[in-house]
Enzyme design. Structure first.
Site, short mmCIF file in Angstrom:
data_model
loop_
_atom_site.label_atom_id
_atom_site.label_comp_id
_atom_site.label_asym_id
_atom_site.label_seq_id
_atom_site.Cartn_x
_atom_site.Cartn_y
_atom_site.Cartn_z
N HIS A 208 0.97 -1.32 -0.24
CA HIS A 208 -0.23 0.17 0.25
C HIS A 208 0.53 1.38 -0.08
O HIS A 208 1.68 1.21 1.20
CB HIS A 208 -1.28 -0.10 1.38
CG HIS A 208 -1.37 1.56 1.48
ND1 HIS A 208 -3.05 1.40 1.52
CD2 HIS A 208 -1.20 2.42 1.11
CE1 HIS A 208 -3.19 2.42 1.76
NE2 HIS A 208 -2.74 3.21 1.88
N GLU A 288 -7.40 3.95 -4.43
CA GLU A 288 -9.03 4.75 -3.71
C GLU A 288 -8.32 6.66 -3.40
O GLU A 288 -7.19 6.74 -3.49
CB GLU A 288 -9.45 4.84 -2.32
CG GLU A 288 -9.86 3.46 -2.19
CD GLU A 288 -10.01 2.89 -0.52
OE1 GLU A 288 -10.77 3.76 0.19
OE2 GLU A 288 -10.82 1.95 -0.65
N ARG A 292 -9.15 13.74 3.02
CA ARG A 292 -9.32 14.69 4.31
C ARG A 292 -7.62 14.55 4.24
O ARG A 292 -7.24 13.64 3.65
CB ARG A 292 -9.65 13.41 5.28
CG ARG A 292 -9.58 12.19 5.28
CD ARG A 292 -9.70 11.28 6.22
NE ARG A 292 -8.94 9.78 6.33
CZ ARG A 292 -8.85 9.11 5.65
NH1 ARG A 292 -9.86 8.75 4.98
NH2 ARG A 292 -7.70 8.07 5.61
C1 MV4 Z 1 -7.10 -4.90 -3.39
C2 MV4 Z 1 -6.05 -6.08 -3.47
C3 MV4 Z 1 -6.04 -6.68 -3.28
N1 MV4 Z 1 -6.17 -7.04 -5.20
N2 MV4 Z 1 -7.89 -5.17 -4.44
C4 MV4 Z 1 -8.07 -2.94 1.07
C5 MV4 Z 1 -9.06 -1.54 1.18
C6 MV4 Z 1 -9.26 -1.61 0.47
N3 MV4 Z 1 -9.03 -0.37 0.06
C7 MV4 Z 1 -8.41 -2.16 -0.61
N4 MV4 Z 1 -8.52 -3.33 -0.10
C8 MV4 Z 1 -7.21 -4.29 -0.95
N5 MV4 Z 1 -7.75 -3.55 -2.34
C9 MV4 Z 1 -7.42 -5.74 -5.07
N6 MV4 Z 1 -7.94 -5.51 -6.06
C10 MV4 Z 1 -5.96 -5.88 -1.30
C11 MV4 Z 1 -6.25 -5.17 -1.08
C12 MV4 Z 1 -6.43 -5.34 1.06
C13 MV4 Z 1 -5.15 -4.55 1.62
C14 MV4 Z 1 -4.32 -2.55 0.83
C15 MV4 Z 1 -3.97 -2.57 0.99
C16 MV4 Z 1 -3.82 -2.41 2.46
C17 MV4 Z 1 -4.11 -3.12 2.45
C18 MV4 Z 1 -4.57 -4.60 2.56
C19 MV4 Z 1 -5.02 -5.61 3.82
C20 MV4 Z 1 -6.37 -6.79 3.12
C21 MV4 Z 1 -5.91 -6.75 1.45
#
Ligand code: MV4
Length: 458
Positions: A208, A288, A292
């Site tokens: 992330h 996303e 804020r």
């Molecule tokens: C994902 C992903 C893997 N593949 N989308 C978690 C929060 C939301 N903002 C979107 N998230 C994720 N989307 C796809 N296509 C994995 C996550 C995710 C994650 C993302 C950012 C930080 C931590 C996370 C922990 C689990 C899953």
């Protein structure tokens, strides 16, 4: 510049905004619930107005009470902090119609970013890389199966009104997909009152990486670089750092440009964050936009020397950005540890109560953003974060050393906190190597379980 603003928040972020106001020479008004009478944000502000009962629905989320307080105190603007009403389109609109400046983006930008499916479509249309997936909302299971076939398993189903990980479901094959799809719809309905979902290819073990944006009301947009927030547990960030160990200067420049472009696509104003997922091959995808100020903003402040909250207030007052992109300089490395009143050895059970012992670290390159003091009683009604410990080093290793030293000095009791958890994170070889993905905490906790099991002869 404004003469007086109201801070529609509590805890450390209310204190943080008070500090910025004080330095800018802007008078500030705090609002507080009955549970927060003895809070630091009440003591430090020029004025404080009680807005209701302890539950946030009756106080910090109570729009009529907050607008009334703003009218009574005769403020020109409201700073929403993070959480509570900070990303509420309706609240931003009401502020506008009451001629109170909302310190943040326009309601329309909040709305566009808040609808995750619309945000994704807007970004895709504008040439921003998004995770491969459905064009928009997926209406039924037949369509879901078609999308999964097209992109290949695993896929992830996300709520259109979601964000922050709520209502996501991963499916690895056709057999599992239908159930995952229906469950995701039902959970989305329950959580957001909107059952619409969309589907993406699932990225395994992503990182992330988010970019900080500043945009004024005259069309100037700059980025302040990235923060790596991969270390999270159940979508709650625990430790954030910059620079990210997973990107180099070339990729930083590229992602920064994309982040600025993303902000431009929704006519963004004020401070915002563009979140990306980074895969193993360093492909990055828009995930996303957060409209804020974020909890982890001090990490960026340490690296750039820019006071982001002052910038937010200046921007909202109509001033032009004083810094050009080529003037943004990043120095060294910064780490933030979130100190929560939770028991990391008991499933992160909240641990509210009175603070009897409080020893805060100090010394060079150490910053604490907090609202706690000796004798303060942590109420059980709100978020469990009670302090942010932020350090700045010449490089990542230096920062880790300073953080370890600071965590050692820190003592909060008798309530339980995440201090010990952070010490464990900083000691992990994988963390030392900068090998951090969103799975880090889960694997750390799992491997610690096995270790304990071995020691106890289980
Ligand atoms: C994902 C992903 C893997 N593949 N989308 C978690 C929060 C939301 N903002 C979107 N998230 C994720 N989307 C796809 N296509 C994995 C996550 C995710 C994650 C993302 C950012 C930080 C931590 C996370 C922990 C689990 C899953």
């Amino acid at each position: 510049m404004f003469h007086k603003i109201l801070i529609a928040n509590r805890g450390e972020i209310a204190v943080r905004v008070i500090r910025a106001c004080r330095e800018l020479g802007v008078k500030m008004v705090s609002v507080y619930s009955k549970a927060d009478r003895d809070s630091l944000h009440v003591k430090l502000a020029d004025e404080a107005i009680c807005i209701g009962e302890a539950p946030s629905g009756e106080s910090y989320l109570n729009i009529p009470a907050i607008i009334s307080a703003a009218e009574i105190a005769d403020v020109e603007a409201i700073h929403p902090g993070y959480g509570f009403l900070s990303e509420n389109t309706h609240f931003a609109e009401i502020c506008e119609s009451c001629q109170i400046k909302f310190i943040g983006p326009k309601p329309e930008s909040i709305r566009l970013a808040g609808d995750k499916a619309i945000a994704r479509a807007t970004m895709q249309k504008g040439g921003i890389p998004v995770i491969p997936g459905s064009k928009g909302v997926v209406g039924d299971q037949e369509e879901a199966l078609k999308i999964a076939k097209k992109f290949g398993y695993p896929v992830i189903i996300k709520a259109k009104a979601g964000g922050g990980g709520k209502g996501m479901k991963v499916a690895h094959n056709d057999g599992k997909l239908v159930n995952a799809f229906l469950t995701a719809q039902a959970e989305a309905e329950a959580a957001f009152g909107n059952r619409e979902v969309y589907i993406e290819k699932y990225i395994k073990e992503p990182r992330h990486v988010e970019f900080q944006i500043l945009a004024d009301e005259h069309g100037n947009i700059i980025h302040l670089g990235e923060r790596d927030c991969s270390i999270q547990r159940r979508h709650q960030k625990l430790l954030e750092e910059a620079p990210s160990t997973s990107i180099n200067q070339k990729l930083r420049r590229k992602m920064g440009e994309v982040a600025v472009k993303a902000a431009r696509l929704i006519r963004y104003e004020n401070a915002g964050t563009v979140e990306f997922l980074l895969d193993e091959d360093s492909n990055f995808y828009f995930m996303e936009m957060n409209t804020r100020l974020q909890v982890e903003h001090p990490v960026t402040e340490m690296l750039t020397g820019i006071d982001m909250v002052k910038e937010q207030i200046r921007i909202a007052a109509g001033e032009k950005l004083q810094i050009r992109q080529d003037e943004v300089k990043w120095e060294g490395a910064a780490i933030e540890c979130r100190i929560n009143a939770e028991d990391p050895d008991n499933n992160f059970l909240p641990s509210p109560g009175k603070i009897e012992t409080l020893l805060l670290p100090g010394g060079p390159h150490v910053r604490i953003d907090s609202h706690i003091y000796p004798g303060y009683v942590i109420p059980p009604y709100y978020d469990s974060m009670i302090a942010k410990l932020i350090v700045h080093g010449r490089d990542r290793n230096d920062a880790i050393g300073i953080m370890q030293r600071a965590l050692r000095e820190m003592e909060i009791g008798p309530i339980k906190t995440t201090i010990s958890l952070h010490q464990r994170i900083l000691n992990r070889p994988r963390f030392r190597q900068g090998k951090v993905t969103t799975q880090f905490i889960e694997s750390m906790l799992a491997s610690e379980e096995t270790q304990v099991g071995k020691k106890e002869g289980e």
